[in-house]
Write an enzyme that holds these catalytic residues in place. Structure first.
Site, PDB file in Angstrom:
ATOM      1  N   HIS A  63      -6.827   3.601  10.238  1.00  0.00           N
ATOM      2  CA  HIS A  63      -5.957   4.282  11.202  1.00  0.00           C
ATOM      3  C   HIS A  63      -6.035   5.798  11.013  1.00  0.00           C
ATOM      4  O   HIS A  63      -5.995   6.556  11.977  1.00  0.00           O
ATOM      5  CB  HIS A  63      -4.508   3.802  11.028  1.00  0.00           C
ATOM      6  CG  HIS A  63      -3.810   4.417   9.861  1.00  0.00           C
ATOM      7  ND1 HIS A  63      -3.836   3.861   8.595  1.00  0.00           N
ATOM      8  CD2 HIS A  63      -3.085   5.560   9.743  1.00  0.00           C
ATOM      9  CE1 HIS A  63      -3.148   4.623   7.762  1.00  0.00           C
ATOM     10  NE2 HIS A  63      -2.689   5.658   8.432  1.00  0.00           N
ATOM     11  N   ASP A  64      -6.155   6.247   9.751  1.00  0.00           N
ATOM     12  CA  ASP A  64      -6.221   7.680   9.451  1.00  0.00           C
ATOM     13  C   ASP A  64      -7.479   8.311  10.028  1.00  0.00           C
ATOM     14  O   ASP A  64      -7.419   9.307  10.754  1.00  0.00           O
ATOM     15  CB  ASP A  64      -6.235   7.890   7.933  1.00  0.00           C
ATOM     16  CG  ASP A  64      -4.889   8.346   7.387  1.00  0.00           C
ATOM     17  OD1 ASP A  64      -4.094   8.894   8.174  1.00  0.00           O
ATOM     18  OD2 ASP A  64      -4.644   8.164   6.195  1.00  0.00           O
TER      19      ASP A  64
ATOM     20  N   ASP B 299     -13.610   8.611  -0.129  1.00  0.00           N
ATOM     21  CA  ASP B 299     -14.899   9.258  -0.405  1.00  0.00           C
ATOM     22  C   ASP B 299     -16.057   8.453   0.179  1.00  0.00           C
ATOM     23  O   ASP B 299     -17.016   9.025   0.708  1.00  0.00           O
ATOM     24  CB  ASP B 299     -15.094   9.412  -1.913  1.00  0.00           C
ATOM     25  CG  ASP B 299     -14.172  10.449  -2.530  1.00  0.00           C
ATOM     26  OD1 ASP B 299     -13.259  10.927  -1.825  1.00  0.00           O
ATOM     27  OD2 ASP B 299     -14.348  10.775  -3.717  1.00  0.00           O
ATOM     28  N   PHE B 300     -15.985   7.131   0.050  1.00  0.00           N
ATOM     29  CA  PHE B 300     -17.033   6.286   0.639  1.00  0.00           C
ATOM     30  C   PHE B 300     -17.094   6.503   2.140  1.00  0.00           C
ATOM     31  O   PHE B 300     -18.175   6.702   2.718  1.00  0.00           O
ATOM     32  CB  PHE B 300     -16.757   4.812   0.317  1.00  0.00           C
ATOM     33  CG  PHE B 300     -17.629   3.839   1.069  1.00  0.00           C
ATOM     34  CD1 PHE B 300     -18.895   3.537   0.608  1.00  0.00           C
ATOM     35  CD2 PHE B 300     -17.180   3.232   2.234  1.00  0.00           C
ATOM     36  CE1 PHE B 300     -19.713   2.637   1.301  1.00  0.00           C
ATOM     37  CE2 PHE B 300     -17.978   2.337   2.931  1.00  0.00           C
ATOM     38  CZ  PHE B 300     -19.257   2.045   2.463  1.00  0.00           C
ATOM     39  N   HIS B 301     -15.948   6.482   2.785  1.00  0.00           N
ATOM     40  CA  HIS B 301     -15.902   6.686   4.233  1.00  0.00           C
ATOM     41  C   HIS B 301     -16.476   8.040   4.610  1.00  0.00           C
ATOM     42  O   HIS B 301     -17.295   8.146   5.539  1.00  0.00           O
ATOM     43  CB  HIS B 301     -14.463   6.593   4.745  1.00  0.00           C
ATOM     44  CG  HIS B 301     -14.316   7.084   6.161  1.00  0.00           C
ATOM     45  ND1 HIS B 301     -14.114   8.415   6.461  1.00  0.00           N
ATOM     46  CD2 HIS B 301     -14.395   6.444   7.348  1.00  0.00           C
ATOM     47  CE1 HIS B 301     -14.062   8.561   7.772  1.00  0.00           C
ATOM     48  NE2 HIS B 301     -14.217   7.382   8.331  1.00  0.00           N
TER      49      HIS B 301
ATOM     50  N   ASN C  73      -6.663  10.163  13.544  1.00  0.00           N
ATOM     51  CA  ASN C  73      -6.463  11.597  13.349  1.00  0.00           C
ATOM     52  C   ASN C  73      -7.609  12.432  13.901  1.00  0.00           C
ATOM     53  O   ASN C  73      -7.703  13.626  13.616  1.00  0.00           O
ATOM     54  CB  ASN C  73      -6.235  11.900  11.865  1.00  0.00           C
ATOM     55  CG  ASN C  73      -4.815  11.558  11.454  1.00  0.00           C
ATOM     56  OD1 ASN C  73      -3.870  11.782  12.209  1.00  0.00           O
ATOM     57  ND2 ASN C  73      -4.653  11.002  10.270  1.00  0.00           N
TER      58      ASN C  73
ATOM     59  N   ARG D  35       0.876  -1.166   0.000  1.00  0.00           N
ATOM     60  CA  ARG D  35       0.000   0.000   0.000  1.00  0.00           C
ATOM     61  C   ARG D  35       0.917   1.220   0.000  1.00  0.00           C
ATOM     62  O   ARG D  35       1.752   1.377   0.887  1.00  0.00           O
ATOM     63  CB  ARG D  35      -0.903  -0.022   1.235  1.00  0.00           C
ATOM     64  CG  ARG D  35      -1.885   1.157   1.330  1.00  0.00           C
ATOM     65  CD  ARG D  35      -1.374   2.207   2.276  1.00  0.00           C
ATOM     66  NE  ARG D  35      -2.382   3.217   2.611  1.00  0.00           N
ATOM     67  CZ  ARG D  35      -2.125   4.309   3.325  1.00  0.00           C
ATOM     68  NH1 ARG D  35      -0.907   4.546   3.780  1.00  0.00           N
ATOM     69  NH2 ARG D  35      -3.077   5.172   3.588  1.00  0.00           N
TER      70      ARG D  35
ATOM     71  N   ASP E 274       1.707   4.820   0.613  1.00  0.00           N
ATOM     72  CA  ASP E 274       1.222   5.942   1.409  1.00  0.00           C
ATOM     73  C   ASP E 274       1.381   7.258   0.648  1.00  0.00           C
ATOM     74  O   ASP E 274       2.420   7.527   0.036  1.00  0.00           O
ATOM     75  CB  ASP E 274       2.012   6.010   2.720  1.00  0.00           C
ATOM     76  CG  ASP E 274       1.638   7.198   3.563  1.00  0.00           C
ATOM     77  OD1 ASP E 274       0.510   7.217   4.096  1.00  0.00           O
ATOM     78  OD2 ASP E 274       2.470   8.125   3.682  1.00  0.00           O
TER      79      ASP E 274
ATOM     80  N   GLU F 289      -2.763   5.109  -1.925  1.00  0.00           N
ATOM     81  CA  GLU F 289      -3.475   6.166  -1.214  1.00  0.00           C
ATOM     82  C   GLU F 289      -3.138   7.447  -1.962  1.00  0.00           C
ATOM     83  O   GLU F 289      -1.997   7.897  -1.943  1.00  0.00           O
ATOM     84  CB  GLU F 289      -3.033   6.278   0.245  1.00  0.00           C
ATOM     85  CG  GLU F 289      -3.814   7.363   0.970  1.00  0.00           C
ATOM     86  CD  GLU F 289      -3.103   7.916   2.193  1.00  0.00           C
ATOM     87  OE1 GLU F 289      -3.795   8.401   3.094  1.00  0.00           O
ATOM     88  OE2 GLU F 289      -1.868   7.891   2.237  1.00  0.00           O
TER      89      GLU F 289
ATOM     90  N   GLU G 239     -11.143  24.261  -5.307  1.00  0.00           N
ATOM     91  CA  GLU G 239     -10.569  23.596  -6.475  1.00  0.00           C
ATOM     92  C   GLU G 239     -11.141  22.190  -6.595  1.00  0.00           C
ATOM     93  O   GLU G 239     -11.118  21.419  -5.639  1.00  0.00           O
ATOM     94  CB  GLU G 239      -9.038  23.517  -6.361  1.00  0.00           C
ATOM     95  CG  GLU G 239      -8.333  24.870  -6.380  1.00  0.00           C
ATOM     96  CD  GLU G 239      -8.428  25.545  -7.736  1.00  0.00           C
ATOM     97  OE1 GLU G 239      -8.568  24.823  -8.751  1.00  0.00           O
ATOM     98  OE2 GLU G 239      -8.373  26.785  -7.786  1.00  0.00           O
TER      99      GLU G 239
END
Length: 593
Positions: free
Chosen positions: A394-395, A325-327, A399, A265, A267, A302, A373
């Site tokens: 985790h993000d 976007d789904f989240h 966060n 993945r 980052d 990502e 934008e």
């Protein structure tokens, strides 16, 4: 048990980075430091002069025992090897020679990976996944995950970082597994054990910046960095330089080839910026697939840009990208939050969820107030497997100021319904460590920096959330071990955990038996989707495949009149009456649901 040992590496042409076995107790060392005039390597107390080449690389060959400590001396004292395969201690101390030998089980020779259509991912943090917090300890959890239906684990970054605790995104030695978690051999043992259970292993890698403590590359080779560009986390990297590209591409090849990871993945791929041809991201993908030597390799981006090209099946580069976007649409619908990056998704979250279920991404280049934008490209032509969807990561959890999970913000009923939606929709589902068990404990930001960096981190974290209207109070101290411990999952009521585990297993059994065959047969072709709103907070989704139709009826906080689920395969809650409920059905061929 019959073993399949790694062959002892033979002498190879000297490269630009690292220390590598050259056979018969000999080693070859290389360090790119184009602005330096002299460099020594000191191994087990013995100093060896390195020869300067016209390409800016210092090279030497010497004899030493496997495991010996070493460092480079360019005039300021010993420095760790930026490409060290292991550290003897922390990021400021000596590196350790590693001969790359590991006795893989014989069964590993038969492992060819899993089809992407079967992917069900669990994101884990090694330090918190078990009480011991090690690679070896994580092995004990694998049989339970496999029995539940999880087919892959995605490990948050393990490159050596400062201190003992951290998320891993502040790594400074990308080739060295964090030694608080174990040795390189321990990490290979985890990969081998996962494969034995039929579980693929994805590694989260950071190629866009280095952490703030222990990144001696700034001193050794300032040319590694682009003075005209900075990322939100540190100096930008100059990918135009061949030695810099080699550094990262060698890292890709190591994880896939030597450690036998099944994928990576990438980052913050939007910060890997270069004007080279081929582009750095393209080279990363092609290097990973070549290192896999025919195994199925999964590559996930990502990327905040919402680009469609890199994940298009015909490109042969990346399999999918994280679909935040789904989240965001789901989160805003359930919580009503509307600050920071949630602002455009809070305008009409139900409409955004409809688009996410039908087309993958929400942001596709259209105006999205209050954003000034636009971002993104059209994605409706891409198959669902091009998107890794999640209800939390985790993000998105860590966060937050206090690290609350979705279940703490929206309640048990909402969390269960979203869980079912995630695991039964045709996108690649990713759970965050503990989510499969209904985890309620927070996941906070934590680190283990020395002073004065520790105090700066505390103040920065507190200041970051002062601008949020919905936050009042003190952020948990990111440096305190207590913040790390409060983030540890799997310590709740055993009965409740068992109930959630059973729910997850039931959902994944249905996915494996009814949905995965549709995805596998469809392959890289986009499926026709029809998402129909049934009320302010309800919808019906239909995805048509060559072999049949997957349909979901969903209520997320309303009780739509006249919606039933008689004759459907499974129902979670009562879709006709409950505020939160979901029903699912798969029909064959042209049969209508």
């Amino acid at each position: 048990m019959t073993q399949m040992p790694d062959p002892v590496p033979q002498a190879a042409p000297l490269r630009s980075w690292g220390v590598h076995p050259a056979g018969a107790g000999r080693w070859q060392a290389a360090l790119w430091a184009p602005g330096r005039s002299t460099c020594d390597i000191v191994v087990a107390g013995r100093r060896h002069r390195m020869d300067a080449g016209g390409d800016g690389v210092f090279r030497a060959e010497f004899e030493a025992e496997d495991g010996a400590e070493y460092g480079f001396d360019l005039g300021e004292g010993l420095r760790p090897d930026p490409a060290a395969r292991a550290q003897a201690g922390d990021v400021h101390g000596p590196s350790r020679l590693v001969a790359d030998r590991f006795d893989w089980p014989a069964s590993e020779a038969e492992w060819q990976g899993r089809p992407w259509s079967e992917a069900v991912i669990l994101e884990i943090h090694v330090g918190l996944f078990t009480p011991e917090g090690t690679f070896r300890a994580a092995i004990a959890r694998l049989p339970g995950l496999a029995a539940m239906g999880v087919t892959a684990i995605e490990i948050m970054p393990v490159a050596q970082f400062s201190g003992g605790r951290g998320w891993g995104y502040d790594g400074v030695l990308p080739f060295a597994p964090h030694n608080a978690y174990g040795t390189p051999g321990d990490l290979k043992a985890l990969v081998a054990a996962a494969h034995a259970e039929g579980i693929a292993v994805i590694l989260d890698v950071v190629y866009n910046h280095f952490g703030p403590d222990g990144a001696y590359l700034h001193e050794i080779a300032p040319e590694f960095f682009d003075p005209g560009r900075a990322t939100p986390w540190g100096a930008g990297i100059d990918y135009s330089r061949p030695a810099v590209r080699e550094f990262f591409l060698s890292n890709v090849a190591m994880w896939i080839g030597e450690y036998r990871f099944d994928g990576l993945r990438i980052d913050a791929a939007h910060q890997i910026r270069d004007a080279g041809r081929p582009a750095m991201l393209e080279e990363i993908a092609r290097t990973a697939r070549a290192a896999g030597a025919g195994r199925a390799i999964w590559l996930v981006l990502e990327d905040e840009r919402n680009l469609a090209g890199p994940v298009a099946p015909g490109a042969g580069l990346y399999d999918a990208q994280w679909n935040d976007d789904f989240h965001h649409a789901l989160h805003c619908l359930l919580t009503g939050e509307d600050e920071s990056y949630y602002a455009p998704f809070a305008v009409d979250p139900m409409a955004d969820l409809v688009r996410a279920l039908g087309e993958g991404q929400v942001d596709q280049g259209q105006p999205r107030p209050p954003m000034t934008e636009p971002r993104g490209e059209p994605s409706g032509h891409l198959p669902p497997l091009c998107f890794v969807n999640s209800c939390q990561t985790h993000d998105q959890v860590g966060n937050r100021a206090r690290g609350e999970r979705l279940i703490a913000l929206a309640g048990e009923a909402a969390a269960r319904t979203c869980h079912a939606l995630l695991l039964l929709s045709p996108f690649v589902p990713m759970l965050f460590m503990g989510e499969e068990a209904g985890e309620e404990a927070p996941f906070c930001f934590f680190a283990d920096f020395p002073e004065p960096m520790a105090e700066a981190t505390r103040k920065g974290r507190q200041k970051e959330f002062e601008r949020f209207a919905g936050f009042r109070g003190q952020v948990p101290d990111p440096i305190s071990p207590a913040t790390f411990e409060m983030s540890r999952p799997y310590r709740g009521d055993p009965g409740r955990i068992a109930d959630w585990n059973a729910l997850t297993a039931r959902l994944l059994a249905y996915r494996a038996s009814r949905i995965v065959p549709l995805l596998a047969e469809a392959g890289p072709v986009a499926q026709a989707a029809r998402i129909t709103p049934l009320g302010p907070r309800a919808l019906e989704a239909q995805w048509r495949f060559p072999g049949g139709c997957l349909a979901i009826r969903l209520s997320l906080g309303g009780a739509p009149a006249g919606i039933g689920a008689d004759g459907w395969d499974m129902e979670f809650g009562d879709i006709a009456r409950d505020a939160f409920a979901l029903a699912v059905r798969v029909t064959q061929g042209e049969e209508q649901p």
